[in-house]
Write an enzyme that holds these catalytic residues in place. Structure first.
Site, short mmCIF file in Angstrom:
data_model
loop_
_atom_site.label_atom_id
_atom_site.label_comp_id
_atom_site.label_asym_id
_atom_site.label_seq_id
_atom_site.Cartn_x
_atom_site.Cartn_y
_atom_site.Cartn_z
CG HIS A 24 5.55 -6.79 9.95
ND1 HIS A 24 4.96 -5.95 10.66
CD2 HIS A 24 4.24 -7.38 9.84
CE1 HIS A 24 3.97 -5.81 11.02
NE2 HIS A 24 3.26 -6.75 10.34
NE ARG A 71 4.86 -7.90 4.31
CZ ARG A 71 4.38 -8.64 5.61
NH1 ARG A 71 3.18 -9.23 6.23
NH2 ARG A 71 4.81 -8.90 6.45
CG ASP A 99 8.65 3.67 -10.89
OD1 ASP A 99 8.20 3.09 -11.86
OD2 ASP A 99 8.84 4.89 -10.17
CD GLU A 133 -2.55 -8.68 6.69
OE1 GLU A 133 -1.69 -9.13 7.50
OE2 GLU A 133 -2.41 -7.29 6.06
CG ASP A 177 -1.44 -9.19 11.06
OD1 ASP A 177 -2.01 -8.18 12.26
OD2 ASP A 177 -0.30 -8.74 10.67
#
Lengths: 256, 256, 256, 256, 256, 256
Positions: free
Chosen positions: A46, A71, A85, A147, A173
């Site tokens: 988000h 995230r 990575d 969620e 959520d």
């Protein structure tokens, strides 16, 4: 390999105070990294951030002892492996709904034989050290977000997947999914009950529980309940709240 | 041409509440622009911003009624004209120390016959309107920073330059120049005296006076004295202060 | 929440004139947004644009009343949710081939209970307003592209998915899929027939039909047939065509 | 060293057709470079472009035989040398007003003994070839813009500076400077007279004359008079004009 | 359409020397492109590169005859089609494990009727030529990476998929998958055997075999065995090795 | 304030081994920063780097103990102050030709009362520490480049300017200025003599001498003579040399 302070905190039963980055910039990230957070999560879901901007943000965080977490936008192998990575020491994956989801998450984030992560820790070995390959599986932390209603239905299936280190609750959520108001802290009873249930089951399975909060009060209360990874606010929210307060005071002072 | 709200505020004796942008990003700029500031200044001098990043930041501010202002790094024709072509409705120029400096500043920011600004308002005419060329000279606002010992010596020379709309006081630089501590609000007596003097002379010459502040208290007090353009904080400072407060509360709550 | 002008136009049977953005830049986007289009679509599929560049392009469009639409690269939850969080008021998804595809598209683009869109409208609520969460499901517009043989086979299955607002025809891909020449306007008979069929079925299901065009003549003819969302050209094509015309005239004038 | 096609055209009395780039993007630059222009000028003065974006634009132009030219924001050594090191084969410098200005321009753009350009053709030698250092002075083209009243006063002084290859007339700035309307083609008589005078003096001194135009008609007429470097339109103007035409036709066709 | 030098080399039994790009920058890419590689692969998987940075890197390579190849992060339609539209003349896809994977890869990278690639070669037709659509299917090269135990199990199934031009061996991932040390050249016997087996089966199916190497010795030895596409090192590794050598020599010389 | 390792090395008569960054990217910068250099200089003059890219490069270097130095494009107050505010611990200024040049350089890089540097160490205080303001004047290092005939004429005037910490010799520019071949190491006798002279006068004035080199041999020889800051190669040169060597070996091995 550079140790992961999240694991060190958790090992002794401690809780990590996590900051959140939605602004896609390495200077704001570095400024946040100097405020004393245990970890900072760059939000590619988000937040307004994508991979290319995340890289200098990770570098900015790496100038401090703060642990870099990312995230990802979705449970997708390509981006999960790319953020690792690039040197993330933790990944949070949204909307893990089934045991199969959780298994794929663990597979994508661990090298063989534990998983199928492809080998090429190009920046990660600069940050983690030359022995990254040998220790990454035991150092990096993988969070599955719980969620949705589906995730509640498959909670034990998810929590029992080997290699899943932690879960992360998105209260807004989860609330939406249960027909409640999408808020962070003062959730409706049905959502509150679900959160307690998730925490209890996570404890049962030996999985660390984390959660998003709007205020320090909520975060402290949740740590008291047993959460060990709590986020409060975000760079953009903290900035906006501070700005709004200034403007409001000025308007009041000027009698506008 | 779109009117300049700063001029409208000043015309009726009002003061403008200005926000400050040091983070080089258009999302943080847009977030700030939604908090109710009268104007927002993008800082190309001490902020981490350069021309290329400034452009989308100006676009972000242009989604709101907030007036876009830019502080340039130095009194240099190239960058002054570029920020105006990009649609800045105000420019703040650091370290204007002499009458000649002020004259160059006015020349670079105004079209002939008032000055020597080169013609090519490529984005400015999108923002200002197709009649930009005809009205820019009377719409854009030009600030000279008064922040050195030299500027104090030539204060009336500077303030009497025709076309100079406003001055802007940098309390920390001014303090340094006078051998005082570099602070924003609670300046040493010598600096405080200089600031009062600058304000008085600006008033005398009919030039608007602006100043940088650390707190709303200082800003309101300075408006009460006659300043008509006050900055409080910055995006990065507000964000850092908010973050620090959260971390401190969490540390306290956790007994660390 | 800021209303969606596309819905307003369609409600009264009108058609929207849509522009197309393939150049990954916010200045060209802002220039386009000042030319009077009803909406502008940022093309993340075949355009040279990705998420990070799209954000300032959305900001640039937001300086005008033009409705911002985004075509995503593929039916993938991560990017669909990211473009909505960034403030797109319409999304076009390529190659929707089956009822299941259409159902996933609707799920990813709508909040519960209508779908599974994750909650975090970080920039969207700046653009749409603080009540974004309450109204997004009824304001945002979701287009499924119909451009393959498979999609023709499952046309009614797709069109009857609840929550799908519109379809968008890519004449060149549809032509290729049917063994015809990949053109926009003067399509081969087999493709022309398919397009008419798609339009008729969309009308039957109360789904708005949109289509890509090369010329205004084709676009007007298609509106006359019932299409309510027509694209003509693109930033890059219009620029290249204008440039080519200048060069050709100069070459001719110079007798080269 | 790769030869400069501008010099080749001029050697035989020919004129170069120059395109103009104001959009800061390498894809639009590459698209323009495929339309057949003899040269393309990246505008760092009034265009929205800065050094960092210019580099990939130069690379994009380098995929074609089109000659890369850059207009710098101002007569400043740092940027002049940087654009040459990046591989520009021509530089246009705004507002050259005196003999000293012209001398500095020549000095900054030529290696010793002809000038004081610092040595480090990092990308230029990739584009020009390993023998760049030996031939750059005779290959690169330096334009001084003649666009102010001061420049008219010192015209012969400027034109007689050794090493100045060409001048470039900005009709709108020149018009403004003379109290005329700022237009490209249909300039007021006083400006027209000045342009003719500049051309005549340039011819007298053996300096190539270039000029900015709005239309091909004006450009061809000016070539007929003796100009050997003509610009018509720009990427942004051509795009906007094309878009406006499409929108106007659609509006007309829809009876709006 | 511009021919693909890889196909020309392979047609006569030759081998291509491929360079590797992990640094997300167009200047380093252009510098590499001037060193004489037959092809250069931009690594979007383990390299620090994403789509937006890849575009100017492709432009940089396009200033030379070097063939531009891209390794995508994962077998995902959106990114595969985007890199082709941007002008890649070869794509390498990681972790192709089954016949179905290989079929999807071929489908995503070829236009109908051979596949389902969506039509819109926006930059590809600038690079390849206006007849790109007609010849792309026979010009572009598609590589499937063989680097897992699953892929070994389904080797013939994969190699017999029509339209798959080549395979690419990642020795370190393949080694990991087989429980061996993750190295490039001096692989453990089990991995060496697997590599020989892959090469033999590829030869049998008329599929070109490529492989990643750490040294020229290994690359030459593998060409001698029959590999026709060999990578040695990468931009970042070559730079780091050169830097380390300088620092080591300086330290030694200074007796540190 | 974080101490400056360059000063520590010099205090004990040691020499610093400096790397050079011309590639505008933070990943290549971080990779270089892990190779053991005492300092790394980001080249804003001849490198392809500008301010905006320099910021994440400084962050990347800040993840290691390597000292961050920046060469500015020119002796211009705006950019000198911006690079210091961004956290450079050393600045190298090209073409310092007179005592006045050197005085301006010292003034721009030091706070009052020693100079006129404007106050606002936005990132510098993150890197240096909260007491940056108090110690910056004694911590940051300022280099003047001696590379022109004029500088040789005013050598003692320049070297005696109080606050000038070091000089830096650009052998290729100095050679050009003296009519010699522009090389780094094996300079012509006239240039060699000039370099020795510069070194001797610098020693006399207690000013540290630095120099650019092409090889470790030259660098070690120059340290032996008394230079205390030596650069060898650059990121781009080391990468290109490594790549060329690989390609040459492959061509040889393949008998091409």
């Amino acid at each position: 390999m550079r140790p992961n302070r999240l694991r060190e905190l958790w090992r002794t039963g401690g809780a990590a105070v996590n900051g959140w980055l939605a602004i896609p910039n390495s200077f704001s990230a570095e400024t946040m990294a100097h405020q004393g957070w245990d970890s900072l999560t760059i939000d590619l879901q988000h937040g307004m951030v994508d991979y290319a901007t995340m890289v200098p943000m990770l570098q900015a965080i790496s100038t401090t002892p703060t642990v870099p977490v990312v995230r990802v936008p979705w449970l997708e192998a390509g981006i999960l492996m790319k953020v690792l990575d690039a040197g993330a020491y933790g990944v949070i994956c949204p909307m893990v709904n089934t045991r199969e989801d959780a298994q794929r998450l663990v597979a994508y984030t661990h090298y063989a034989p534990r998983g199928t992560r492809s080998f090429g820790p190009v920046r990660a070995s600069l940050y983690g050290g030359p022995d990254y390959a040998a220790h990454a599986n035991d150092t990096i932390v993988t969070f599955a977000m719980i969620e949705t209603a589906a995730a509640l239905d498959h909670l034990d299936d998810i929590l029992s997947v080997e290699g899943l280190d932690a879960i992360y609750v998105g209260p807004s959520d989860l609330s939406l999914a249960l027909g409640c108001r999408p808020v962070f802290d003062d959730v409706d009873p049905k959502a509150a009950e679900a959160i307690d249930h998730i925490l209890a089951r996570a404890k049962h399975h030996g999985v660390v529980a984390g959660i998003h909060n709007g205020t320090t009060e909520a975060a402290l209360a949740r740590i008291a309940k047993g959460f060990q990874f709590v986020t409060v606010g975000s760079d953009a929210r903290l900035m906006a709240a501070g700005a709004r307060q200034v403007v409001d005071r000025m308007q009041a002072g000027l009698g506008r």
